[in-house]
Design an enzyme around this catalytic site. Structure first.
Site, PDB file in Angstrom:
ATOM      1  N   ALA A   1      -1.624   6.529   1.830  1.00 49.31           N
ATOM      2  CA  ALA A   1      -2.543   5.341   2.900  1.00 49.31           C
ATOM      3  C   ALA A   1      -1.970   7.055   3.928  1.00 49.31           C
ATOM      4  O   ALA A   1      -3.697   6.872   4.484  1.00 49.31           O
ATOM      5  CB  ALA A   1      -1.870   4.504   3.618  1.00 49.31           C
TER       6      ALA A   1
ATOM      7  N   ILE B   1       0.603  -0.757   0.311  1.00 48.44           N
ATOM      8  CA  ILE B   1       0.007  -0.077   0.114  1.00 48.44           C
ATOM      9  C   ILE B   1       0.862   0.881  -0.291  1.00 48.44           C
ATOM     10  O   ILE B   1       2.002   1.060   0.607  1.00 48.44           O
ATOM     11  CB  ILE B   1      -0.940  -0.128   1.643  1.00 48.44           C
ATOM     12  CG1 ILE B   1      -2.065  -0.687   1.215  1.00 48.44           C
ATOM     13  CG2 ILE B   1      -1.669   1.279   1.031  1.00 48.44           C
ATOM     14  CD1 ILE B   1      -2.707  -1.361   2.572  1.00 48.44           C
ATOM     15  N   CYS B   2       0.726   2.119  -0.795  1.00 47.30           N
ATOM     16  CA  CYS B   2       1.647   3.711  -1.307  1.00 47.30           C
ATOM     17  C   CYS B   2       1.180   4.310   0.310  1.00 47.30           C
ATOM     18  O   CYS B   2       0.025   4.905   0.823  1.00 47.30           O
ATOM     19  CB  CYS B   2       1.093   4.195  -1.789  1.00 47.30           C
ATOM     20  SG  CYS B   2       1.331   6.040  -2.035  1.00 47.30           S
ATOM     21  N   GLY B   3       2.552   4.580   0.987  1.00 47.85           N
ATOM     22  CA  GLY B   3       1.612   5.039   2.195  1.00 47.85           C
ATOM     23  C   GLY B   3       1.509   6.774   2.409  1.00 47.85           C
ATOM     24  O   GLY B   3       0.876   6.601   2.951  1.00 47.85           O
TER      25      GLY B   3
END
Lengths: 130, 96, 135
Positions: free
Chosen positions: A82, A77-79
């Site tokens: 997110a 998941i892209c930080g």
């Protein structure tokens, strides 16, 4: 062959994550390698363990997690995406002083570089979105 | 190049743009709402003239589109066939 | 592993109405660190991303349009605008930001990043790419 999959939309709202899942599953069944599945934009919402879909519907989040466990598949998941949308793991909770986490089994939060690296390391990048 | 289109041609211009980017040997894969373009009864069907077209069988079935409603020559494939298309085409682009 | 790939970021979305334009620009900036051969294409509503004079004050959103001017510093120097898309929207290059980069091989001469090309030319540019990023 080695694939990286990008998912740009969240669960239930748009079919993108369903298409991505079914593609990924088919690729694994054919013996291909999925280098990484990268969740971006609202796609990060695929990684919350707090969803409760009705009994008679597919459980999109759990389904990704099970595919990951069965095939040692990286669900990233892209930080940055997110943080905007409130998908939190232990590290994020600590860094940003959140009182809870919600990341689902099998997913991890990392940087956008993971998408770029996936595109470099894989033979194909396949994007699913709106 | 494999061009993947997932938008209804009656809603967005993704198919129009994708088709205008066609080069020799390119293949168009219609998925999700993109499959409506392959119905021969529709005004958008002519946009695919001269194109090599595949559709995802699961997507047409879900939308109540029987195979005999499709433009002649369209290949109906499953997800394994989708994977094969991606493998066979060095370049892949999703016209979101 | 050290093979350099040709990356094409395809921008077909207008800014602000959705977040795709902004978050895809974030990928381009992060991706620059990987030293691949990067190009960006602006097609369809994507050309609206580069319009001059964006002011988002009233929206309480971040105005990310100044970021495009920094692309040259990230060595993103090949920015293709599709002529047909621009014309269809009644725009000319004068309506867009002037993006430049400095060529260190030519004593830091300032050069245009933007190349206005026809769709037929863009098809050829695409034919030369390895990876397409679509948002």
């Amino acid at each position: 062959m080695k694939f990286t999959i990008q998912v740009n939309e969240g669960p239930y709202q748009h079919q993108a994550t369903d298409s991505a899942y079914l593609f990924t599953k088919a690729a694994l069944e054919k013996g291909h390698e999925i280098f990484r599945v990268f969740f971006y934009h609202d796609g990060v919402n695929n990684g919350t363990r707090l969803t409760t879909p009705p009994q008679d519907d597919r459980n999109i989040v759990k389904r990704w997690g099970e595919l990951s466990a069965g095939h040692d598949l990286g669900l990233v998941i892209c930080g940055a995406a997110a943080q905007r949308r409130g998908i939190v793991d232990d590290g994020e909770a600590e860094r940003n002083g959140k009182d809870a986490t919600n990341i689902a089994e099998g997913f991890r939060i990392s940087g956008l570089g993971q998408l770029v690296e996936g595109a470099i390391q894989s033979d194909r990048l396949v994007v699913f979105g709106d | 190049m494999l061009h993947i289109v997932n938008k209804s041609p009656y809603d967005r211009n993704s198919l129009d743009t994708a088709v205008s980017y066609k080069a020799d040997g390119d293949i168009f894969l219609l998925i999700e709402d993109g499959v409506y373009a392959a119905m021969k009864s529709g005004a958008a069907a002519s946009k695919l003239d001269g194109c090599s077209v595949s559709v995802l069988g699961a997507d047409i079935a879900a939308r109540g589109i029987a195979e005999d409603k499709l433009i002649d020559g369209v290949s109906v494939i499953d997800y394994a066939g989708f994977v094969d298309l991606v493998e066979a085409n060095e370049k892949v682009q999703s016209w979101l | 592993m050290s093979e350099i790939k040709k990356f094409m970021y395809v921008n077909r979305r207008a800014p602000y109405g959705t977040i795709y334009a902004w978050e895809s620009l974030e990928v381009v900036l992060i991706g620059a660190a990987f030293e691949q051969d990067v190009s960006m294409a602006f097609i369809d509503d994507g050309v609206y991303q580069l319009i001059k004079g964006q002011d988002t004050t009233g929206l309480e959103m971040k105005n990310f349009s100044p970021t495009y001017a920094a692309l040259g510093d990230y060595e993103v120097t090949k920015i293709y605008i599709e002529k047909e898309s621009l014309e269809e929207r009644g725009l000319t290059l004068d309506d867009l930001q002037h993006l430049t980069w400095e060529d260190e091989d030519e004593d830091w001469a300032e050069k245009d990043s933007i190349q206005l090309i026809s769709r037929a030319e863009m098809v050829k540019v695409f034919a030369d790419q390895d990876v397409f990023f679509n948002f």
